[in-house]
Design a protein around this motif. Sequence first.
Motif, mmCIF file in Angstrom:
data_model
loop_
_atom_site.group_PDB
_atom_site.id
_atom_site.type_symbol
_atom_site.label_atom_id
_atom_site.label_comp_id
_atom_site.label_asym_id
_atom_site.label_seq_id
_atom_site.Cartn_x
_atom_site.Cartn_y
_atom_site.Cartn_z
ATOM 1 N N VAL B 131 30.818 52.978 40.622
ATOM 2 C CA VAL B 131 30.909 52.363 39.292
ATOM 3 C C VAL B 131 31.802 53.232 38.415
ATOM 4 N N ASN B 132 32.471 52.619 37.474
ATOM 5 C CA ASN B 132 33.311 53.371 36.556
ATOM 6 C C ASN B 132 32.411 54.060 35.538
ATOM 7 N N THR B 133 32.396 55.371 35.539
ATOM 8 C CA THR B 133 31.506 56.086 34.626
ATOM 9 C C THR B 133 32.209 56.445 33.328
ATOM 10 N N GLY B 134 33.513 56.150 33.222
ATOM 11 C CA GLY B 134 34.229 56.377 31.970
ATOM 12 C C GLY B 134 34.346 57.847 31.617
ATOM 13 N N GLY B 135 34.603 58.119 30.341
ATOM 14 C CA GLY B 135 34.718 59.499 29.891
ATOM 15 C C GLY B 135 33.355 60.107 29.659
ATOM 16 N N VAL B 136 33.303 61.280 29.035
ATOM 17 C CA VAL B 136 32.018 61.916 28.752
ATOM 18 C C VAL B 136 31.254 61.040 27.764
ATOM 19 N N PRO B 137 30.039 60.574 28.125
ATOM 20 C CA PRO B 137 29.306 59.673 27.224
ATOM 21 C C PRO B 137 28.717 60.431 26.042
ATOM 22 N N ASP B 138 28.457 59.706 24.941
ATOM 23 C CA ASP B 138 27.788 60.316 23.801
ATOM 24 C C ASP B 138 26.347 60.645 24.186
ATOM 25 N N ALA B 139 25.741 61.568 23.446
ATOM 26 C CA ALA B 139 24.363 61.966 23.725
ATOM 27 C C ALA B 139 23.430 60.765 23.645
ATOM 28 N N ASN B 140 22.450 60.713 24.517
ATOM 29 C CA ASN B 140 21.423 59.669 24.536
ATOM 30 C C ASN B 140 21.979 58.263 24.764
ATOM 31 N N GLU B 141 23.174 58.166 25.264
ATOM 32 C CA GLU B 141 23.720 56.843 25.515
ATOM 33 C C GLU B 141 23.238 56.284 26.857
ATOM 34 N N ILE B 142 22.968 57.193 27.770
ATOM 35 C CA ILE B 142 22.526 56.760 29.099
ATOM 36 C C ILE B 142 20.999 56.717 29.126
ATOM 37 N N PRO B 143 20.423 55.579 29.566
ATOM 38 C CA PRO B 143 18.965 55.461 29.544
ATOM 39 C C PRO B 143 18.305 56.326 30.624
ATOM 40 N N ILE B 144 18.035 57.566 30.305
ATOM 41 C CA ILE B 144 17.402 58.475 31.265
ATOM 42 C C ILE B 144 16.620 59.528 30.487
ATOM 43 N N THR B 145 15.442 59.887 30.999
ATOM 44 C CA THR B 145 14.655 60.904 30.290
ATOM 45 C C THR B 145 15.159 62.286 30.660
ATOM 46 N N LYS B 146 14.821 63.252 29.825
ATOM 47 C CA LYS B 146 15.206 64.638 30.057
ATOM 48 C C LYS B 146 14.632 65.125 31.399
ATOM 49 N N THR B 147 13.365 64.766 31.674
ATOM 50 C CA THR B 147 12.713 65.214 32.907
ATOM 51 C C THR B 147 13.511 64.798 34.134
ATOM 52 N N ILE B 148 13.886 63.513 34.149
ATOM 53 C CA ILE B 148 14.611 62.998 35.305
ATOM 54 C C ILE B 148 16.014 63.605 35.372
ATOM 55 N N ALA B 149 16.661 63.717 34.193
ATOM 56 C CA ALA B 149 18.002 64.315 34.166
ATOM 57 C C ALA B 149 17.952 65.739 34.712
ATOM 58 N N ASP B 150 16.886 66.477 34.352
ATOM 59 C CA ASP B 150 16.746 67.848 34.843
ATOM 60 C C ASP B 150 16.566 67.877 36.359
ATOM 61 N N MET B 151 15.766 66.937 36.877
ATOM 62 C CA MET B 151 15.556 66.896 38.332
ATOM 63 C C MET B 151 16.873 66.610 39.045
ATOM 64 N N ALA B 152 17.661 65.694 38.473
ATOM 65 C CA ALA B 152 18.958 65.379 39.076
ATOM 66 C C ALA B 152 19.875 66.596 39.027
ATOM 67 N N MET B 153 19.847 67.315 37.887
ATOM 68 C CA MET B 153 20.680 68.513 37.754
ATOM 69 C C MET B 153 20.260 69.598 38.745
ATOM 70 N N ASP B 154 18.923 69.750 38.925
ATOM 71 C CA ASP B 154 18.434 70.745 39.888
ATOM 72 C C ASP B 154 18.978 70.437 41.285
ATOM 73 N N ALA B 155 18.945 69.149 41.658
ATOM 74 C CA ALA B 155 19.436 68.761 42.985
ATOM 75 C C ALA B 155 20.950 68.960 43.064
ATOM 76 N N ALA B 156 21.619 68.710 41.932
ATOM 77 C CA ALA B 156 23.080 68.800 41.911
ATOM 78 C C ALA B 156 23.576 70.241 42.004
ATOM 79 N N GLN B 157 22.657 71.191 41.893
ATOM 80 C CA GLN B 157 23.063 72.606 41.981
ATOM 81 C C GLN B 157 23.533 72.999 43.368
ATOM 82 N N CYS B 158 23.180 72.203 44.376
ATOM 83 C CA CYS B 158 23.553 72.550 45.760
ATOM 84 C C CYS B 158 25.062 72.775 45.856
#
Lengths: 227, 249
Positions: B131-158
């Motif tokens: 999907v086209n993710t465009g440029g850097v989105p504004d804060a809180n524009e993407i429907p995702i909670t901090k908890t889930i975003a953190d889990m995704a970031m933790d996994a993305a550290q690999c």
Amino acid sequence: MSWVSKTLNSTLGKKLLMALTGLFLILFLVVHLAGNLQLLISDNGESFNIYAHSMANNPLIKVVSYGNFAFILLHVIYSIILTRQNKKSRPVGYAISRPQNNSSWSSRNMGILGTILLIFILVHLRGFWYEFKFGELPTAVYEGITYKNVFVIVSEAYSNVFYVAFYVICMGFLGFHLSHGFASAFQTLGLNHTKYSPLIQKVGFGFSIIVPALFALIPLVMYIQTL
Amino acid sequence: MNLTLKIWRQKNHSDKGGFKEYKVTDISKDMSFLEMLDVLNEQLTEKGEDPVHFDHDCREGICGMCSLYINGNPHGPLQTTTCQLHMRSFNDGETITIEPWRAKSFPVVKDLVTDRSAFDRIIQAGGYVSVNTGGVPDANEIPITKTIADMAMDAAQCIGCGACVAACKNASAMLFTSAKVSQLALLPQGQVERKTRAEKMVAQMDAEGFGACTNTGACEAECPKGISISNIARMNREYFSAVVSSQNV
Ligand code: HEM
Ligand code: SF4
Ligand code: FES
């Protein structure tokens, strides 16, 4: 290949079968233990013989027991397939390896532990299940009904110190197999959660000590009673 | 510090290879492990010998290129990358054994260098969003909670170093693959290919010849980025639910 066989042939699918059959065997251990503990009732084997008889003649239990044999077989076959595949993934090993820094001994030796359990299961089936099914057994009469007296076979076996030692040692190995296997099966099924995983680990740890210990207690007590 | 190094030398993929012993002297405790190897290689070059080949790039623990199985553990005694391992973790006079990652899917190229492109092919199989993710989105524009975003970031550290494969008794790539599957499965942008991704990445992981997972936890204990094996459980969930519900027959 259909999607079903493709899935079951994937590493994840093979592990799914290991976990499901393993969990069934865990359930079976509980039922088996509940039955066996009746050996310790001091009624000369009456409760145990009646229990064995009712188990052997209950059609539902019959179906479950065939399932149980099939699941043990599946568990063993897939353990061989997986262990061989895993060995092949590292054809050249390390000269120096310190896996004790990163993982438990049981988790690294499930194949060896399983092989010992398989030998135990075969000896166990030959000694008791086969005798009960096909052997010439003495009988006992309770309230006018004749029962096969398996209790005699069991207490004879458990008067032999070598048999008791073999049994007790094998229960130790079962404990190690379960100390990794119990929680591992949940992880394989994808059940890992901040709230529940610590509980699963604690229950698994307790199970892997208590259940083998109770199984081992039976031959020990029966042996001591013969002294 | 004075050290004896037992290093795996292998001319090329088909060479049998073997250990060779080297001495290095006056090594500073503050050198990184790779700098210590640089000192050795300078000595070898001055003597006109072939230097020891090893992988490295950023030397700041973020690229995943450095490897080495040091004294029986990937990246040595600490849970870090080899470039971030310092000689103060060793004792004066010690013998240090250095081996390449050992896995059928990571063939030795030369000495301590292995070919880890199997990981690239796993990523190519599904570790992307179309999907086209465009440029850097504004804060809180993407429907995702901090908890889930953190889990995704933790996994993305690999960082794709492969220490998980090197540590695993089965040379399994489950931790790596599950980190990549999780990172995208947790994000809204990753939903489009969610099922196909899980199916394809697992299929590629198997096709590369990595082993199955025994859940020993060795990968998590050795991962320099602390990737959790809860990602492996998530990948198992993703995969099993994908195969029963996707349209891919
Ligand atoms: C009462 C008997 C047994 C019980 C309750 C039992 C239970 C289990 C459980 C729960 C697991 C974990 C599955 C997972 O990681 O998802 C497991 C793994 C395993 N079992 Fe058993 N098992 C039994 C007998 C055997 C026998 C007879 C063998 C083999 C000859 C065997 C070989 C293995 C192996 C090799 C694994 C690890 C597979 C892997 O992850 O690589 N088990 N067992
Ligand atoms: S999961 Fe950890 S050990 Fe494995 S490749 Fe990624 S960063 Fe390296
Ligand atoms: S060289 Fe980049 S992580 Fe070590």
